[in-house]
Design a protein around this motif. Structure first.
Motif, PDB file in Angstrom:
ATOM      1  N   GLU A 268       0.823  -1.200   0.000  1.00 57.54           N
ATOM      2  CA  GLU A 268       0.000   0.000   0.000  1.00 57.54           C
ATOM      3  C   GLU A 268       0.870   1.269   0.000  1.00 57.54           C
ATOM      4  O   GLU A 268       2.098   1.202   0.021  1.00 57.54           O
ATOM      5  CB  GLU A 268      -0.922  -0.014   1.223  1.00 57.54           C
ATOM      6  N   LEU A 269       0.184   2.419  -0.013  1.00 57.81           N
ATOM      7  CA  LEU A 269       0.866   3.713   0.045  1.00 57.81           C
ATOM      8  C   LEU A 269       0.951   4.181   1.492  1.00 57.81           C
ATOM      9  O   LEU A 269      -0.040   4.144   2.229  1.00 57.81           O
ATOM     10  CB  LEU A 269       0.103   4.761  -0.772  1.00 57.81           C
ATOM     11  N   PHE A 270       2.126   4.643   1.872  1.00 51.41           N
ATOM     12  CA  PHE A 270       2.333   5.156   3.227  1.00 51.41           C
ATOM     13  C   PHE A 270       2.717   6.632   3.134  1.00 51.41           C
ATOM     14  O   PHE A 270       3.646   7.004   2.410  1.00 51.41           O
ATOM     15  CB  PHE A 270       3.440   4.371   3.933  1.00 51.41           C
ATOM     16  N   GLY A 271       1.982   7.488   3.843  1.00 50.09           N
ATOM     17  CA  GLY A 271       2.260   8.917   3.817  1.00 50.09           C
ATOM     18  C   GLY A 271       2.983   9.374   5.069  1.00 50.09           C
ATOM     19  O   GLY A 271       2.693   8.899   6.175  1.00 50.09           O
ATOM     20  N   ILE A 272       3.941  10.282   4.894  1.00 49.59           N
ATOM     21  CA  ILE A 272       4.710  10.769   6.029  1.00 49.59           C
ATOM     22  C   ILE A 272       5.059  12.237   5.830  1.00 49.59           C
ATOM     23  O   ILE A 272       5.265  12.690   4.702  1.00 49.59           O
ATOM     24  CB  ILE A 272       5.997   9.924   6.220  1.00 49.59           C
ATOM     25  N   TYR A 273       5.081  12.977   6.932  1.00 47.93           N
ATOM     26  CA  TYR A 273       5.502  14.380   6.916  1.00 47.93           C
ATOM     27  C   TYR A 273       6.901  14.437   7.536  1.00 47.93           C
ATOM     28  O   TYR A 273       7.033  14.411   8.768  1.00 47.93           O
ATOM     29  CB  TYR A 273       4.543  15.248   7.727  1.00 47.93           C
ATOM     30  N   PRO A 274       7.954  14.510   6.723  1.00 52.46           N
ATOM     31  CA  PRO A 274       9.318  14.460   7.260  1.00 52.46           C
ATOM     32  C   PRO A 274       9.642  15.578   8.255  1.00 52.46           C
ATOM     33  O   PRO A 274      10.506  15.403   9.117  1.00 52.46           O
ATOM     34  CB  PRO A 274      10.199  14.580   6.006  1.00 52.46           C
ATOM     35  N   GLU A 275       8.949  16.730   8.147  1.00 57.48           N
ATOM     36  CA  GLU A 275       9.211  17.820   9.095  1.00 57.48           C
ATOM     37  C   GLU A 275       8.768  17.457  10.510  1.00 57.48           C
ATOM     38  O   GLU A 275       9.209  18.073  11.479  1.00 57.48           O
ATOM     39  CB  GLU A 275       8.500  19.094   8.644  1.00 57.48           C
ATOM     40  N   GLY A 276       7.874  16.487  10.625  1.00 58.71           N
ATOM     41  CA  GLY A 276       7.450  16.023  11.942  1.00 58.71           C
ATOM     42  C   GLY A 276       6.297  16.795  12.544  1.00 58.71           C
ATOM     43  O   GLY A 276       5.636  16.305  13.467  1.00 58.71           O
ATOM     44  N   THR A 277       6.042  17.987  12.066  1.00 59.91           N
ATOM     45  CA  THR A 277       4.953  18.818  12.559  1.00 59.91           C
ATOM     46  C   THR A 277       4.652  19.871  11.512  1.00 59.91           C
ATOM     47  O   THR A 277       5.409  20.038  10.553  1.00 59.91           O
ATOM     48  CB  THR A 277       5.330  19.483  13.904  1.00 59.91           C
ATOM     49  N   ARG A 278       3.561  20.594  11.689  1.00 61.82           N
ATOM     50  CA  ARG A 278       3.205  21.629  10.727  1.00 61.82           C
ATOM     51  C   ARG A 278       4.183  22.802  10.779  1.00 61.82           C
ATOM     52  O   ARG A 278       4.683  23.162  11.846  1.00 61.82           O
ATOM     53  CB  ARG A 278       1.789  22.137  10.995  1.00 61.82           C
ATOM     54  N   SER A 279       4.439  23.370   9.619  1.00 64.22           N
ATOM     55  CA  SER A 279       5.292  24.557   9.557  1.00 64.22           C
ATOM     56  C   SER A 279       4.612  25.705  10.297  1.00 64.22           C
ATOM     57  O   SER A 279       3.428  25.963  10.088  1.00 64.22           O
ATOM     58  CB  SER A 279       5.531  24.964   8.096  1.00 64.22           C
ATOM     59  N   PRO A 280       5.340  26.417  11.161  1.00 64.46           N
ATOM     60  CA  PRO A 280       4.711  27.516  11.901  1.00 64.46           C
ATOM     61  C   PRO A 280       4.539  28.789  11.088  1.00 64.46           C
ATOM     62  O   PRO A 280       3.808  29.686  11.500  1.00 64.46           O
ATOM     63  CB  PRO A 280       5.693  27.740  13.061  1.00 64.46           C
ATOM     64  N   ASP A 281       5.195  28.891   9.933  1.00 59.68           N
ATOM     65  CA  ASP A 281       5.175  30.155   9.195  1.00 59.68           C
ATOM     66  C   ASP A 281       5.150  29.989   7.674  1.00 59.68           C
ATOM     67  O   ASP A 281       5.409  30.927   6.931  1.00 59.68           O
ATOM     68  CB  ASP A 281       6.384  31.013   9.581  1.00 59.68           C
ATOM     69  N   GLY A 282       4.846  28.793   7.198  1.00 65.31           N
ATOM     70  CA  GLY A 282       4.752  28.578   5.763  1.00 65.31           C
ATOM     71  C   GLY A 282       6.065  28.241   5.080  1.00 65.31           C
ATOM     72  O   GLY A 282       6.082  27.944   3.882  1.00 65.31           O
ATOM     73  N   ARG A 283       7.164  28.261   5.821  1.00 67.97           N
ATOM     74  CA  ARG A 283       8.456  27.894   5.246  1.00 67.97           C
ATOM     75  C   ARG A 283       8.684  26.393   5.398  1.00 67.97           C
ATOM     76  O   ARG A 283       8.007  25.732   6.176  1.00 67.97           O
ATOM     77  CB  ARG A 283       9.587  28.691   5.907  1.00 67.97           C
ATOM     78  N   LEU A 284       9.639  25.869   4.642  1.00 70.74           N
ATOM     79  CA  LEU A 284       9.953  24.440   4.686  1.00 70.74           C
ATOM     80  C   LEU A 284      11.116  24.217   5.638  1.00 70.74           C
ATOM     81  O   LEU A 284      12.165  24.849   5.507  1.00 70.74           O
ATOM     82  CB  LEU A 284      10.318  23.929   3.297  1.00 70.74           C
ATOM     83  N   TYR A 285      10.926  23.316   6.596  1.00 66.97           N
ATOM     84  CA  TYR A 285      11.950  23.068   7.613  1.00 66.97           C
ATOM     85  C   TYR A 285      12.668  21.739   7.397  1.00 66.97           C
ATOM     86  O   TYR A 285      12.242  20.896   6.616  1.00 66.97           O
ATOM     87  CB  TYR A 285      11.314  23.129   9.006  1.00 66.97           C
ATOM     88  N   ARG A 286      13.749  21.603   8.097  1.00 70.42           N
ATOM     89  CA  ARG A 286      14.611  20.424   7.986  1.00 70.42           C
ATOM     90  C   ARG A 286      13.829  19.140   8.287  1.00 70.42           C
ATOM     91  O   ARG A 286      13.055  19.080   9.228  1.00 70.42           O
ATOM     92  CB  ARG A 286      15.772  20.568   8.972  1.00 70.42           C
TER      93      ARG A 286
END
Length: 251
Positions: free
Chosen positions: A111-129
Motif C-alpha cells: 500500500e501507500l504510506f504517507g509521512i511528513y518528514p518535518e514532523g509537525t506543521r510549519s509555523p510560518d509557511g516555510r519548509l523546515y529540515r
C-alpha cells in the motif's frame, strides 16, 4: 469504509475548494510507495487522500482520535474511516518506533504510506529540515520508492485563530519517485539517513517553491513561543509601570 468516507468528505471538499493536482501519473497503480509531503495545515491530511485514486495511510497523532466536541468526533470518524493510524506522541522515542513499525507494515501490504518528514506543521509557511529517522528507516527497510509531494496554499485556508475556512483553491504537486536502493542495508547509518532525507526535502522544496530553513520546525515553534511569551511579559511590565502614579511633591 474507506470508499464511503472518501466520497462523503472528499466529494464536498472537491466541490467547495476545487483543489488542483499535478503529477498524478507519478503515483504507481499498485505496489508499495512512500509519499513524503511538506506539512502546512491540518487539512493536508484531508486534501491529499481526496485527490489520490489509491488509499494512502498516514500516521496521525492520537489526539486527532480523542478530541471532544462535534469537530473532534467528525475528525476521528474521518481518520478512522480512511485508515489513518493513531500514534501516542507522549513518549517521543516510543512514538517514533511505533510509527516506523506501522509504516513498514503498511508498505509490506503493498500500500501507500504517507509521512511528513518535518514532523509537525510549519509555523510560518516555510519548509523546515526533515527528521531523518522515520522516513529514512522505513524507506531502506522496505526498499519502497519515495515520492516527494508539495501541498500548496493549504495554510491559507484556515489560518490560526480563524474559525471559518476561506474558500480558495489549494494545490498538490507530486514529483517523480526517488530510488534509494544504493543505500540498501544501511538503515542504521545516521549519515545515510541524513543524506536520504535531505535529498527528499530538496525535491519537496523545488516542487513547493518554499523558502528552506535549516532547522527543525519543532525548534522554530519553540523559539516563536518563547518570543511571544517574552513580548507579552514586556507588554505587561510596561502597562504596570505606566499605571504607577508618581507621588506629589511635598507629600
Amino acid at each position: 469504509m474507506y470508499g464511503t468516507m472518501k466520497l462523503a468528505i472528499g466529494g464536498p471538499l472537491k466541490v467547495a475548494f476545487r483543489p488542483w493536482v499535478e503529477g498524478l501519473e507519478n503515483i504507481p497503480d499498485d505496489g508499495p510507495a512512500i509519499l513524503a509531503s511538506n506539512h502546512l495545515s491540518f487539512s493536508d491530511s484531508f486534501f491529499l487522500p481526496t485527490m489520490l485514486h489509491r488509499k494512502v495511510t498516514f500516521i496521525a497523532k492520537a489526539e486527532y482520535f480523542t478530541t471532544p466536541g462535534v469537530k473532534g468526533r467528525l475528525t476521528a470518524a474521518f481518520f478512522k474511516g480512511v485508515g489513518q493510524l493513531p500514534v501516542d506522541r507522549s513518549g517521543a522515542r516510543g512514538a517514533g518506533e511505533a510509527a516506523i513499525k506501522s509504516g513498514i507494515e503498511v508498505l509490506k501490504r503493498g500500500e501507500l504510506f504517507g509521512i511528513y518528514p518535518e514532523g509537525t506543521r510549519s509555523p510560518d509557511g516555510r519548509l523546515y529540515r526533515g527528521k531523518p529517522g522515520g522516513l529514512g528507516r522505513v524507506a531502506l527497510a522496505t526498499g519502497a520508492p519515495v515520492i516527494p509531494v508539495a501541498m500548496i496554499d493549504t495554510e491559507k485556508i484556515q489560518p490560526p485563530g480563524k474559525v471559518m475556512p476561506k474558500l480558495m483553491r489549494p494545490g498538490i504537486r507530486i514529483g517523480k519517485p526517488l530510488d534509494f536502493s544504493r543505500y540498501q542495508g544501511m538503515d542504521h547509518d545516521r549519515f545515510v539517513l541524513r543524506a536520504l532525507t535531505d535529498e527528499v526535502m530538496y525535491e519537496i522544496m523545488k516542487l513547493s517553491g518554499q523558502e528552506y530553513v535549516d532547522m527543525y520546525a519543532t525548534a522554530a515553534k519553540r523559539q516563536l513561543a518563547e518570543a511571544a511569551k517574552a513580548a507579552k511579559e514586556a507588554a505587561q511590565a510596561g502597562t504596570g509601570a505606566a499605571g504607577d502614579k508618581p507621588e506629589k511633591a511635598g507629600a
